[in-house]
Motif scaffolding. Structure first.
Motif, PDB file in Angstrom:
ATOM      1  N   ARG A  54       4.663   3.674   7.963  1.00 19.82           N
ATOM      2  CA  ARG A  54       3.825   4.843   9.140  1.00 19.82           C
ATOM      3  C   ARG A  54       3.474   4.416   9.751  1.00 19.82           C
ATOM      4  O   ARG A  54       3.556   5.213  10.913  1.00 19.82           O
ATOM      5  CB  ARG A  54       2.204   4.422   8.534  1.00 19.82           C
ATOM      6  CG  ARG A  54       2.324   5.134   6.673  1.00 19.82           C
ATOM      7  CD  ARG A  54       0.756   4.417   7.165  1.00 19.82           C
ATOM      8  NE  ARG A  54       1.103   5.404   5.109  1.00 19.82           N
ATOM      9  CZ  ARG A  54       0.933   4.656   3.446  1.00 19.82           C
ATOM     10  NH1 ARG A  54       1.752   3.778   3.756  1.00 19.82           N
ATOM     11  NH2 ARG A  54       0.981   5.465   2.237  1.00 19.82           N
ATOM     12  N   HIS A  63       5.473   3.733   3.033  1.00 21.36           N
ATOM     13  CA  HIS A  63       4.545   2.390   2.838  1.00 21.36           C
ATOM     14  C   HIS A  63       3.956   2.261   4.450  1.00 21.36           C
ATOM     15  O   HIS A  63       4.452   2.451   5.424  1.00 21.36           O
ATOM     16  CB  HIS A  63       5.232   1.309   2.189  1.00 21.36           C
ATOM     17  CG  HIS A  63       6.415   0.819   2.533  1.00 21.36           C
ATOM     18  ND1 HIS A  63       6.325  -0.369   3.261  1.00 21.36           N
ATOM     19  CD2 HIS A  63       7.040   1.741   3.104  1.00 21.36           C
ATOM     20  CE1 HIS A  63       7.543   0.425   4.327  1.00 21.36           C
ATOM     21  NE2 HIS A  63       8.355   0.597   3.518  1.00 21.36           N
ATOM     22  N   ASN A  64       2.859   1.166   4.430  1.00 21.94           N
ATOM     23  CA  ASN A  64       3.190   0.997   6.218  1.00 21.94           C
ATOM     24  C   ASN A  64       3.811   0.651   7.048  1.00 21.94           C
ATOM     25  O   ASN A  64       3.387   0.917   8.398  1.00 21.94           O
ATOM     26  CB  ASN A  64       1.370  -0.146   5.859  1.00 21.94           C
ATOM     27  CG  ASN A  64       0.528  -0.506   5.030  1.00 21.94           C
ATOM     28  OD1 ASN A  64       0.073   0.869   5.022  1.00 21.94           O
ATOM     29  ND2 ASN A  64       0.198  -1.559   4.926  1.00 21.94           N
ATOM     30  N   GLN A  65       5.040  -0.246   6.745  1.00 22.76           N
ATOM     31  CA  GLN A  65       5.967  -0.241   7.491  1.00 22.76           C
ATOM     32  C   GLN A  65       6.837   1.067   8.421  1.00 22.76           C
ATOM     33  O   GLN A  65       7.060   1.443   9.092  1.00 22.76           O
ATOM     34  CB  GLN A  65       6.520  -1.113   7.327  1.00 22.76           C
ATOM     35  CG  GLN A  65       8.113  -1.252   8.278  1.00 22.76           C
ATOM     36  CD  GLN A  65       8.855  -2.389   7.814  1.00 22.76           C
ATOM     37  OE1 GLN A  65       9.158  -2.787   6.389  1.00 22.76           O
ATOM     38  NE2 GLN A  65      10.504  -3.160   8.361  1.00 22.76           N
ATOM     39  N   ASN A 100       1.139  -1.229  -0.148  1.00 21.60           N
ATOM     40  CA  ASN A 100      -0.522   0.347  -0.016  1.00 21.60           C
ATOM     41  C   ASN A 100       0.833   1.385  -0.126  1.00 21.60           C
ATOM     42  O   ASN A 100       0.667   2.041   0.682  1.00 21.60           O
ATOM     43  CB  ASN A 100      -1.079  -0.549   1.280  1.00 21.60           C
ATOM     44  CG  ASN A 100      -1.904   0.858   0.507  1.00 21.60           C
ATOM     45  OD1 ASN A 100      -2.611   1.485   0.020  1.00 21.60           O
ATOM     46  ND2 ASN A 100      -2.136   1.084   2.114  1.00 21.60           N
TER      47      ASN A 100
END
Length: 269
Positions: free
Chosen positions: A209, A205-207, A188
């Motif tokens: 964030r 990306h999610n990591q 994402n």
């Protein structure tokens, strides 16, 4: 009675300090675990990016002076910041940063220099093989730049043109305006491309964030996230030190050996 009263106040201060600081200590511990168990290169998204491409050495390039001469016909140039050769989707492009107006003179008189975020700094792109001046990246060009940065870009979910980014935005303190291209995969991720510079700036990306959120809790800087000298962090650091000290004091005054010594002294009075 005096010793009992002292124990009481030490226990009470330690307990209330623990309640006040306990939640923040938990945040610090969780954040520390996350930071230590994650590869920083992966947090930055390096594992999602394709290998860096370089321009061939046999390129036939025009002199940057050609670009400057063309630029001076339409723009007032006060001074040149940088002239850089960059690659934009396989094409060699000159990236010219320059200052227009008298603001640089004022900064020089004040003993400083105009930085990358100076309001009077401008950017001009030019085709390095011909000297042709180029406009800022279009939406389609930005998507092409973003896609070229990923190993396996999938579907583009959303494209946004950013003219401002607040202190909590994941693209904070980066060149604006910028294109934000969000892909459904991998992870994402959103790739940010500077419209005027024409180049990749960041991948989120999610990591990343999660790292950024825990970093905010870790630094206790709820405005810009990176200020280690903020008052709240200083206050909690002092309280944390007092909590640890009060714990050691409580352990010392409550030790069985000390109690036996005090009982012995009372019995022999």
């Amino acid at each position: 009675m005096k010793l009992k009263s002292r124990h009481y106040y030490i226990r009470k201060s330690h307990r209330y300090l623990g309640v006040v600081l306990g939640l923040q200590f938990l945040f610090w511990t969780i954040g520390g675990l996350y930071f230590s168990w994650n590869d920083l290169d992966e947090v930055h998204g390096d594992h999602l990016r394709s290998e860096k491409r370089y321009l061939p050495a046999d390129l036939a390039l025009v002199s940057p002076q050609v670009v400057l001469d063309s630029l001076k016909r339409t723009q007032q140039i006060d001074s040149i910041a940088t002239i850089q050769l960059v690659e934009i989707v396989g094409e060699p492009v000159y990236q010219v940063r320059y200052f227009a107006g008298s603001a640089t003179h004022a900064a020089g008189e004040a003993g400083g220099h105009a930085g990358a975020n100076a309001t009077n700094q401008k950017v001009q792109l030019a085709r390095a093989t011909t000297g042709e001046l180029l406009p800022a990246l279009t939406k389609e060009e930005a998507i092409a730049v973003a896609s070229s940065q990923l190993k396996a870009p999938v579907k583009v979910e959303n494209v946004e043109y950013l003219t401002e980014a607040g202190a909590h935005h994941e693209y904070r303190e980066k060149p604006l305006p910028a294109w934000a291209i969000t892909f459904s995969q991998p992870a994402n991720c959103t790739v940010y491309v500077s419209a005027e510079l024409g180049t990749f700036q960041a991948i989120r990306h999610n990591q990343w964030r999660m790292f950024d959120f825990l970093w905010m809790l870790h630094t206790m800087d709820y405005e810009s996230r990176d200020n280690f000298g903020n008052l709240l962090l200083r206050v909690f650091s002092v309280f944390g030190l007092l909590t640890v000290i009060s714990g050691f004091v409580l352990f010392f005054v409550s030790s069985p050996r000390r109690k036996l010594a005090n009982n012995y002294q009372r019995a022999n009075r």
